[in-house]
Write a protein that holds these residues in place. Structure first.
Motif, mmCIF file in Angstrom:
data_model
loop_
_atom_site.group_PDB
_atom_site.id
_atom_site.type_symbol
_atom_site.label_atom_id
_atom_site.label_comp_id
_atom_site.label_asym_id
_atom_site.label_seq_id
_atom_site.Cartn_x
_atom_site.Cartn_y
_atom_site.Cartn_z
ATOM 1 N N LEU A 4 0.676 -1.278 0.126
ATOM 2 C CA LEU A 4 -0.128 0.090 -0.063
ATOM 3 C C LEU A 4 1.027 1.363 0.035
ATOM 4 C CD1 LEU A 4 -2.905 -0.796 2.541
ATOM 5 C CD2 LEU A 4 -2.835 -1.108 -0.176
ATOM 6 N N GLU A 5 2.166 1.047 0.419
ATOM 7 C CA GLU A 5 3.178 2.225 0.325
ATOM 8 C C GLU A 5 4.280 2.099 -0.517
ATOM 9 O OE1 GLU A 5 3.294 4.852 3.591
ATOM 10 O OE2 GLU A 5 1.988 3.829 4.812
ATOM 11 N N GLY A 6 4.843 3.181 -1.018
ATOM 12 C CA GLY A 6 5.962 3.066 -1.709
ATOM 13 C C GLY A 6 6.613 4.225 -2.083
ATOM 14 N N GLU A 7 7.963 4.294 -2.406
ATOM 15 C CA GLU A 7 8.686 5.466 -2.624
ATOM 16 C C GLU A 7 9.581 5.162 -3.933
ATOM 17 O OE1 GLU A 7 10.645 6.135 0.972
ATOM 18 O OE2 GLU A 7 12.205 4.748 0.416
ATOM 19 N N VAL A 8 10.167 6.128 -4.844
ATOM 20 C CA VAL A 8 10.646 5.962 -6.065
ATOM 21 C C VAL A 8 11.864 7.251 -6.082
ATOM 22 C CG1 VAL A 8 10.328 5.655 -8.336
ATOM 23 C CG2 VAL A 8 8.721 5.072 -7.185
ATOM 24 N N GLY A 9 12.851 6.765 -6.712
ATOM 25 C CA GLY A 9 13.893 7.934 -6.830
ATOM 26 C C GLY A 9 14.806 7.540 -7.793
ATOM 27 N N TRP A 10 15.882 8.445 -8.209
ATOM 28 C CA TRP A 10 16.896 8.280 -8.931
ATOM 29 C C TRP A 10 18.094 7.944 -8.001
ATOM 30 C CZ3 TRP A 10 15.720 7.844 -13.637
ATOM 31 C CH2 TRP A 10 14.443 8.421 -14.246
ATOM 32 N N GLU A 11 19.102 7.014 -8.540
ATOM 33 C CA GLU A 11 20.102 6.493 -7.972
ATOM 34 C C GLU A 11 21.445 7.491 -8.392
ATOM 35 O OE1 GLU A 11 22.355 2.535 -8.095
ATOM 36 O OE2 GLU A 11 20.441 2.384 -6.542
ATOM 37 N N TYR A 12 22.024 8.155 -7.250
ATOM 38 C CA TYR A 12 23.219 8.768 -7.788
ATOM 39 C C TYR A 12 24.271 8.104 -6.941
ATOM 40 C CZ TYR A 12 20.430 12.829 -9.411
ATOM 41 O OH TYR A 12 19.544 13.766 -9.956
ATOM 42 N N PRO A 13 25.501 8.508 -7.540
ATOM 43 C CA PRO A 13 26.620 8.075 -6.912
ATOM 44 C C PRO A 13 26.776 8.376 -5.348
ATOM 45 C CG PRO A 13 27.346 9.218 -8.797
ATOM 46 C CD PRO A 13 26.104 9.376 -8.471
ATOM 47 N N GLU A 14 26.221 9.419 -4.857
ATOM 48 C CA GLU A 14 26.123 9.744 -3.310
ATOM 49 C C GLU A 14 24.980 9.142 -2.670
ATOM 50 O OE1 GLU A 14 24.484 13.407 -5.790
ATOM 51 O OE2 GLU A 14 26.018 11.687 -5.771
ATOM 52 N N GLY A 15 24.048 8.591 -3.617
ATOM 53 C CA GLY A 15 22.839 8.226 -2.699
ATOM 54 C C GLY A 15 21.655 8.127 -3.618
ATOM 55 N N THR A 16 20.484 7.621 -3.073
ATOM 56 C CA THR A 16 19.277 7.833 -3.707
ATOM 57 C C THR A 16 18.493 9.110 -3.393
ATOM 58 O OG1 THR A 16 18.951 5.279 -3.652
ATOM 59 C CG2 THR A 16 16.997 6.724 -4.083
ATOM 60 N N ARG A 17 18.016 9.734 -4.406
ATOM 61 C CA ARG A 17 17.218 11.091 -4.605
ATOM 62 C C ARG A 17 15.974 10.667 -4.786
ATOM 63 N NH1 ARG A 17 20.010 15.695 -7.515
ATOM 64 N NH2 ARG A 17 21.511 15.253 -5.822
ATOM 65 N N LEU A 18 14.937 10.829 -3.585
ATOM 66 C CA LEU A 18 13.713 10.461 -4.010
ATOM 67 C C LEU A 18 12.771 11.451 -4.567
ATOM 68 C CD1 LEU A 18 12.756 8.453 -0.401
ATOM 69 C CD2 LEU A 18 13.234 7.571 -2.668
ATOM 70 N N TYR A 19 11.931 11.155 -5.298
ATOM 71 C CA TYR A 19 10.866 12.234 -6.038
ATOM 72 C C TYR A 19 9.577 11.846 -5.665
ATOM 73 C CZ TYR A 19 10.241 9.274 -10.098
ATOM 74 O OH TYR A 19 10.069 8.060 -10.886
ATOM 75 N N PHE A 20 9.292 10.648 -5.260
ATOM 76 C CA PHE A 20 7.860 10.351 -5.074
ATOM 77 C C PHE A 20 7.596 9.383 -3.670
ATOM 78 C CE2 PHE A 20 4.707 6.883 -5.191
ATOM 79 C CZ PHE A 20 3.456 7.547 -5.624
ATOM 80 N N LYS A 21 6.641 9.709 -3.096
ATOM 81 C CA LYS A 21 6.403 9.102 -1.620
ATOM 82 C C LYS A 21 4.877 8.905 -1.678
ATOM 83 C CE LYS A 21 9.963 11.107 1.193
ATOM 84 N NZ LYS A 21 10.494 11.592 2.439
ATOM 85 N N GLY A 22 4.176 7.860 -1.775
ATOM 86 C CA GLY A 22 2.851 7.659 -2.115
ATOM 87 C C GLY A 22 2.086 6.556 -1.209
ATOM 88 N N ARG A 23 0.702 6.741 -1.086
ATOM 89 C CA ARG A 23 0.017 5.470 -0.475
ATOM 90 C C ARG A 23 -1.199 5.322 -1.299
ATOM 91 N NH1 ARG A 23 -0.635 2.999 4.235
ATOM 92 N NH2 ARG A 23 -2.950 2.475 4.562
ATOM 93 N N THR A 24 -1.442 3.913 -1.746
ATOM 94 C CA THR A 24 -2.672 3.716 -2.321
ATOM 95 C C THR A 24 -3.684 3.686 -1.356
ATOM 96 O OG1 THR A 24 -1.444 2.235 -3.951
ATOM 97 C CG2 THR A 24 -3.826 1.766 -3.646
ATOM 98 N N THR A 25 -4.890 4.617 -1.386
ATOM 99 C CA THR A 25 -5.780 4.878 -0.561
ATOM 100 C C THR A 25 -7.104 3.853 -0.951
ATOM 101 O OG1 THR A 25 -6.634 6.779 -1.806
ATOM 102 C CG2 THR A 25 -5.244 7.042 0.104
ATOM 103 N N GLU A 26 -7.272 3.573 -2.177
ATOM 104 C CA GLU A 26 -8.291 2.842 -2.834
ATOM 105 C C GLU A 26 -7.747 2.074 -4.039
ATOM 106 O OE1 GLU A 26 -12.333 4.390 -3.592
ATOM 107 O OE2 GLU A 26 -11.713 6.074 -2.456
ATOM 108 N N ILE A 27 -8.282 0.715 -4.057
ATOM 109 C CA ILE A 27 -7.781 -0.182 -5.481
ATOM 110 C C ILE A 27 -8.850 -1.019 -5.678
ATOM 111 C CG2 ILE A 27 -6.582 -1.998 -3.977
ATOM 112 C CD1 ILE A 27 -4.319 -1.784 -6.478
ATOM 113 N N HIS A 28 -9.368 -1.005 -6.970
ATOM 114 C CA HIS A 28 -10.407 -2.036 -7.245
ATOM 115 C C HIS A 28 -9.874 -2.630 -8.698
ATOM 116 C CE1 HIS A 28 -13.219 0.089 -4.734
ATOM 117 N NE2 HIS A 28 -12.667 1.299 -5.099
ATOM 118 N N TYR A 29 -10.385 -3.936 -8.764
ATOM 119 C CA TYR A 29 -9.858 -4.831 -9.889
ATOM 120 C C TYR A 29 -10.974 -5.217 -10.720
ATOM 121 C CZ TYR A 29 -5.780 -5.264 -7.068
ATOM 122 O OH TYR A 29 -4.558 -4.878 -6.136
#
Length: 282
Positions: free
Chosen positions: A253-278
């Motif tokens: 339900l939760e995740g984060e995404v980022g770019w990996e630099y030599p000095e470490g990961t720089r995140l640009y997205f932090k999100g939570r799925t609040t509803e999901i239907h299939y």
């Protein structure tokens, strides 16, 4: 007298901005409806319609553990996903300056594609509208202030196609039947806790290394190179947690995404799925 005129002009500006915001939102929604109609119209028949555990025989051990953990034998194959998200987005290239966002997303697993429709709050009452889309083999990004003033637009370059297909692939953690070999994914062994998955759609082929945790679920995924723009490709990583059962499937339900630099990961997205239907193959 001058103060009265200044106040009237101020009110007029506020009213005009209000009307502009309403029109921008309406116009953007029409575009969203058009994109999603194209996604739905491109829908294809899915086979098989049911997951059977015998399908995963011969896959790398951590991949077999993953499928046994997140799916039950007889699980219907996911055809359509509709979800809502909230979280924070960092639009700054050099600093951590997070802006709140809300989004809805429509995903089709065959023919695969998605549309992410987000509102990122830039200031009180001022939103950036964003479409991040993969449609019929083409990746697209459209960002607009108030839904009226385009600030970024990328359409169907090889780099955009690769980047958006990678996004679809990473997000299969929310619809894990799409990671099955019968759905076009090829798995290669790496070690006891990770494996490489490869997916081809139209003229684009992408690969991700999935890292599995002790519970058997996906902890991270990593692309060796995802294009940020036409010239720059960088390692790209995602992390997932807070797993919960939805329609018989164990998903994060939760995740984060980022770019990996030599000095470490720089995140640009932090999100939570609040509803999901299939919707499932039938």
């Amino acid at each position: 007298m001058w103060m009265k005129w200044i106040a009237m002009i101020g009110v007029l500006i506020i009213v005009c901005l209000g009307f502009a915001a309403i029109y921008g939102s309406y116009s953007w929604q029409l575009n969203t409806d058009n994109l999603r109609a194209k996604l739905i119209n491109g829908r294809q028949t899915i086979k098989p319609q049911i997951y059977e555990q015998k399908e995963i025989e011969g896959l790398p051990d951590p991949v077999q553990r993953f499928f046994r953990t997140v799916l039950k034998d007889g699980q219907a194959i996911v055809a359509v996903v509709k979800l809502s998200q909230q979280g924070q987005f960092n639009l700054n290239e050099t600093e951590a300056k997070w802006n709140p966002f809300t989004a809805t997303q429509l995903v089709m697993t065959q023919r695969l594609g998605f549309d992410w429709d987000a509102r990122i709050q830039m200031a009180p009452g001022v939103n950036a509208f964003v479409h991040d889309t993969y449609l019929l083999g083409e990746g697209n990004l459209h960002a607009s202030l108030l839904g009226l003033f385009t600030v970024a637009k990328i359409h169907s370059t090889p780099e955009a196609n690769q980047g958006e297909l990678l996004r679809f692939f990473a997000e299969t953690t929310w619809y894990p039947t799409a990671l099955l070999p019968s759905q076009g994914v090829r798995w290669e062994a790496i070690d006891d806790t990770s494996a490489r998955a490869t997916l081809t759609d139209a003229a684009t082929t992408v690969s991700l290394v999935f890292q599995f945790n002790a519970e058997g679920t996906i902890a991270t995924c990593r692309a060796e190179a995802r294009y940020r723009d036409k010239l720059t490709a960088m390692p790209w990583v995602g992390r997932f947690w807070e797993y919960s059962v939805r329609n018989g499937m164990l998903i994060p339900l939760e995740g984060e995404v980022g770019w990996e630099y030599p000095e470490g990961t720089r995140l640009y997205f932090k999100g939570r799925t609040t509803e999901i239907h299939y919707e499932f193959a039938s």
